[in-house]
Design a protein around this motif. Sequence first.
Motif, PDB file in Angstrom:
ATOM      1  N   ARG A 215       5.458  45.998 -23.576  1.00  0.00           N
ATOM      2  CA  ARG A 215       4.728  46.426 -24.941  1.00  0.00           C
ATOM      3  C   ARG A 215       5.391  47.771 -25.430  1.00  0.00           C
ATOM      4  O   ARG A 215       5.596  47.514 -26.537  1.00  0.00           O
ATOM      5  CB  ARG A 215       3.432  46.742 -24.333  1.00  0.00           C
ATOM      6  N   ARG A 216       5.817  48.546 -24.739  1.00  0.00           N
ATOM      7  CA  ARG A 216       6.452  49.823 -25.333  1.00  0.00           C
ATOM      8  C   ARG A 216       7.832  50.545 -24.641  1.00  0.00           C
ATOM      9  O   ARG A 216       7.516  51.060 -23.533  1.00  0.00           O
ATOM     10  CB  ARG A 216       5.255  50.939 -25.288  1.00  0.00           C
ATOM     11  N   PRO A 217       8.726  49.578 -24.641  1.00  0.00           N
ATOM     12  CA  PRO A 217       9.841  49.889 -23.705  1.00  0.00           C
ATOM     13  C   PRO A 217      10.168  51.437 -23.812  1.00  0.00           C
ATOM     14  O   PRO A 217      10.145  51.949 -24.834  1.00  0.00           O
ATOM     15  CB  PRO A 217      10.993  48.936 -24.504  1.00  0.00           C
ATOM     16  N   GLY A 218      10.621  52.018 -22.545  1.00  0.00           N
ATOM     17  CA  GLY A 218      11.107  53.182 -22.634  1.00  0.00           C
ATOM     18  C   GLY A 218      10.174  54.397 -22.898  1.00  0.00           C
ATOM     19  O   GLY A 218      10.573  55.502 -22.755  1.00  0.00           O
ATOM     20  N   SER A 219       8.909  53.969 -22.910  1.00  0.00           N
ATOM     21  CA  SER A 219       7.727  55.038 -23.250  1.00  0.00           C
ATOM     22  C   SER A 219       7.267  55.771 -22.047  1.00  0.00           C
ATOM     23  O   SER A 219       7.512  55.124 -20.795  1.00  0.00           O
ATOM     24  CB  SER A 219       6.575  54.337 -23.884  1.00  0.00           C
ATOM     25  N   ARG A 220       6.606  56.965 -22.139  1.00  0.00           N
ATOM     26  CA  ARG A 220       6.155  57.502 -20.860  1.00  0.00           C
ATOM     27  C   ARG A 220       5.095  56.765 -20.344  1.00  0.00           C
ATOM     28  O   ARG A 220       4.715  56.741 -19.201  1.00  0.00           O
ATOM     29  CB  ARG A 220       5.667  58.962 -21.503  1.00  0.00           C
ATOM     30  N   TYR A 221       4.380  56.200 -21.239  1.00  0.00           N
ATOM     31  CA  TYR A 221       3.020  55.075 -21.235  1.00  0.00           C
ATOM     32  C   TYR A 221       3.661  54.217 -20.120  1.00  0.00           C
ATOM     33  O   TYR A 221       2.657  53.648 -19.275  1.00  0.00           O
ATOM     34  CB  TYR A 221       2.789  54.535 -22.213  1.00  0.00           C
ATOM     35  N   ALA A 222       4.708  53.585 -20.044  1.00  0.00           N
ATOM     36  CA  ALA A 222       5.290  52.578 -19.167  1.00  0.00           C
ATOM     37  C   ALA A 222       5.821  53.042 -17.975  1.00  0.00           C
ATOM     38  O   ALA A 222       6.515  52.405 -17.196  1.00  0.00           O
ATOM     39  CB  ALA A 222       6.175  51.765 -20.167  1.00  0.00           C
ATOM     40  N   THR A 223       6.068  54.482 -17.594  1.00  0.00           N
ATOM     41  CA  THR A 223       6.590  54.792 -16.399  1.00  0.00           C
ATOM     42  C   THR A 223       5.484  54.748 -15.357  1.00  0.00           C
ATOM     43  O   THR A 223       4.471  54.603 -15.562  1.00  0.00           O
ATOM     44  CB  THR A 223       7.047  56.399 -16.433  1.00  0.00           C
ATOM     45  N   VAL A 224       6.266  54.544 -14.097  1.00  0.00           N
ATOM     46  CA  VAL A 224       5.699  54.231 -12.840  1.00  0.00           C
ATOM     47  C   VAL A 224       4.526  55.323 -12.674  1.00  0.00           C
ATOM     48  O   VAL A 224       3.556  55.319 -12.243  1.00  0.00           O
ATOM     49  CB  VAL A 224       6.588  53.657 -11.816  1.00  0.00           C
ATOM     50  N   GLN A 225       5.231  56.424 -12.854  1.00  0.00           N
ATOM     51  CA  GLN A 225       4.405  57.756 -12.517  1.00  0.00           C
ATOM     52  C   GLN A 225       3.264  58.024 -13.429  1.00  0.00           C
ATOM     53  O   GLN A 225       2.320  58.232 -12.775  1.00  0.00           O
ATOM     54  CB  GLN A 225       5.519  58.740 -12.867  1.00  0.00           C
ATOM     55  N   GLN A 226       3.491  57.602 -14.725  1.00  0.00           N
ATOM     56  CA  GLN A 226       2.335  57.656 -15.467  1.00  0.00           C
ATOM     57  C   GLN A 226       1.192  56.740 -14.883  1.00  0.00           C
ATOM     58  O   GLN A 226      -0.112  56.942 -14.904  1.00  0.00           O
ATOM     59  CB  GLN A 226       2.569  57.361 -16.805  1.00  0.00           C
ATOM     60  N   CYS A 227       1.655  55.460 -14.687  1.00  0.00           N
ATOM     61  CA  CYS A 227       0.564  54.485 -14.304  1.00  0.00           C
ATOM     62  C   CYS A 227      -0.006  54.590 -12.852  1.00  0.00           C
ATOM     63  O   CYS A 227      -1.073  54.799 -12.988  1.00  0.00           O
ATOM     64  CB  CYS A 227       1.571  53.076 -14.198  1.00  0.00           C
ATOM     65  N   ARG A 228       1.008  55.361 -12.135  1.00  0.00           N
ATOM     66  CA  ARG A 228       0.250  55.760 -10.778  1.00  0.00           C
ATOM     67  C   ARG A 228      -0.939  56.736 -11.064  1.00  0.00           C
ATOM     68  O   ARG A 228      -1.979  56.599 -10.210  1.00  0.00           O
ATOM     69  CB  ARG A 228       1.175  56.180  -9.890  1.00  0.00           C
TER      70      ARG A 228
END
Lengths: 271, 271
Positions: A215-228
Amino acid sequence: MQRTVFFISDSTGITAETIGNSILAQFEGIQFDKHRLPFVDDSHKAEAAALRIKTRYAQTGERPIVVNTMADRGLCEIVAASGALMLDVFAPFIGPLEEELGTKRSGAVNRSHGLVDFDKYEARINATNYALAHDDGVDVDYAQADLILIGVSRSGKTPTCLYMALHYGVKAANYPLTDDDLDKLELPKRLRPYKDRLFGLTIDPQRLAQIREQRRPGSRYATVQQCRWELEQADRLMRQAGISSLNTTHVSIEEIASKIFERFGIERTMF
Amino acid sequence: MQRTVFFISDSTGITAETIGNSILAQFEGIQFDKHRLPFVDDSHKAEAAALRIKTRYAQTGERPIVVNTMADRGLCEIVAASGALMLDVFAPFIGPLEEELGTKRSGAVNRSHGLVDFDKYEARINATNYALAHDDGVDVDYAQADLILIGVSRSGKTPTCLYMALHYGVKAANYPLTDDDLDKLELPKRLRPYKDRLFGLTIDPQRLAQIREQRRPGSRYATVQQCRWELEQADRLMRQAGISSLNTTHVSIEEIASKIFERFGIERTMF
């Protein structure tokens, strides 16, 4: 090993396809090449279907499998003449039911997916409009909601709400937990009056990151860290508030909906 | 005359319910009181189900009917001990298929509605997001659309698009014909490049007025006169432009979708 399967029906073919898929899924080692032939309701169409099946038989050298819900015996015979293995979905059950109910079946074309009952149709449409209007926290009137799904962005709330609305006429709103909610570990005020209608969706962080990356390539939103981080906080928030939740990573939309209905004791049958 | 029916499954119960509804629809004079018992996958749950069925039997004095997709023979026997008429959905087909395919079935719990294939899941979700983003002419990028539904407001476009997306991963946009389009009897410019992907939905004026009246009671928008004018103009516009259409008044969402797929030669099978 691959085998060709035709789902044939005098109506939409949904019943033939549903039961056919369920039966075929029980034969795990085999690949099935599936084709749907709906609205086969006269002898011309039945002959065209038979010819197509026969052609496939000749091309592959393997006998095609037909999962059939046509009611008319004459049409069934035309298709059977193709040489396919015929699995007639209704035949085994009609006899026992006629005996039990003490009446003959009506015998017309299968209309179970074609019949329109205006009240039920309206319930589906109203619930779908409700889900659309109460998607992603845009509208705040949760009073009419049968249930409200909460979870982080892209955890599967929207498709689940739409599915429950379209198929069961269930009014499901959804509320995406914001960074603010997750920071405070608090349910937003407007959800609190409806705590007994809340249900949480969660998902594995790697899988969520993969979905968000699309959905948003390369975004902070898409990092595993943020998701976790979001998922851990959401999990804490839901546990503190005593809200049941389900991990959707390996679960289909159909199964998510069934589990939610089970949790809330909703026994509504599908349309 | 009313009879009680239980749809019992070790999974979601969707297959049991789908085929059960199709069979029962063939007995027109009888009212069925339907109950879904999903996720019956151990002996405790089977015994609870049997008890519930037995209780209903005692209350009504009529033998309940069970439409069953549980795979485990032991669980089936527990439920059968309730005295219900057992209709075992898979039993009649497993033998012929095992013989045809030269292999035994895997025998595990039916997972046809529970299995998640990430690619297929993504196709469903992407198509659903597409339908949401291209609903009611809000977004104008039709290049990715598999098909585009056109019609007057409340003719059934949105639920049909969502259904096709959720179940078939078909990217369906929808464009509501405006008063301006209907006055000019012209397709809007941005639709013209995609003429071969257009399909029209129409509906009876009385029914449309009824639906609109729910939405905006007492409005001009909801008068039969206004509905008739819009529908007649839409019909003219579609005929002039050579666009196929379907009257949805007495047709379910499932059947609308099947007819559209037939028109476009889309043979995608459902998920």
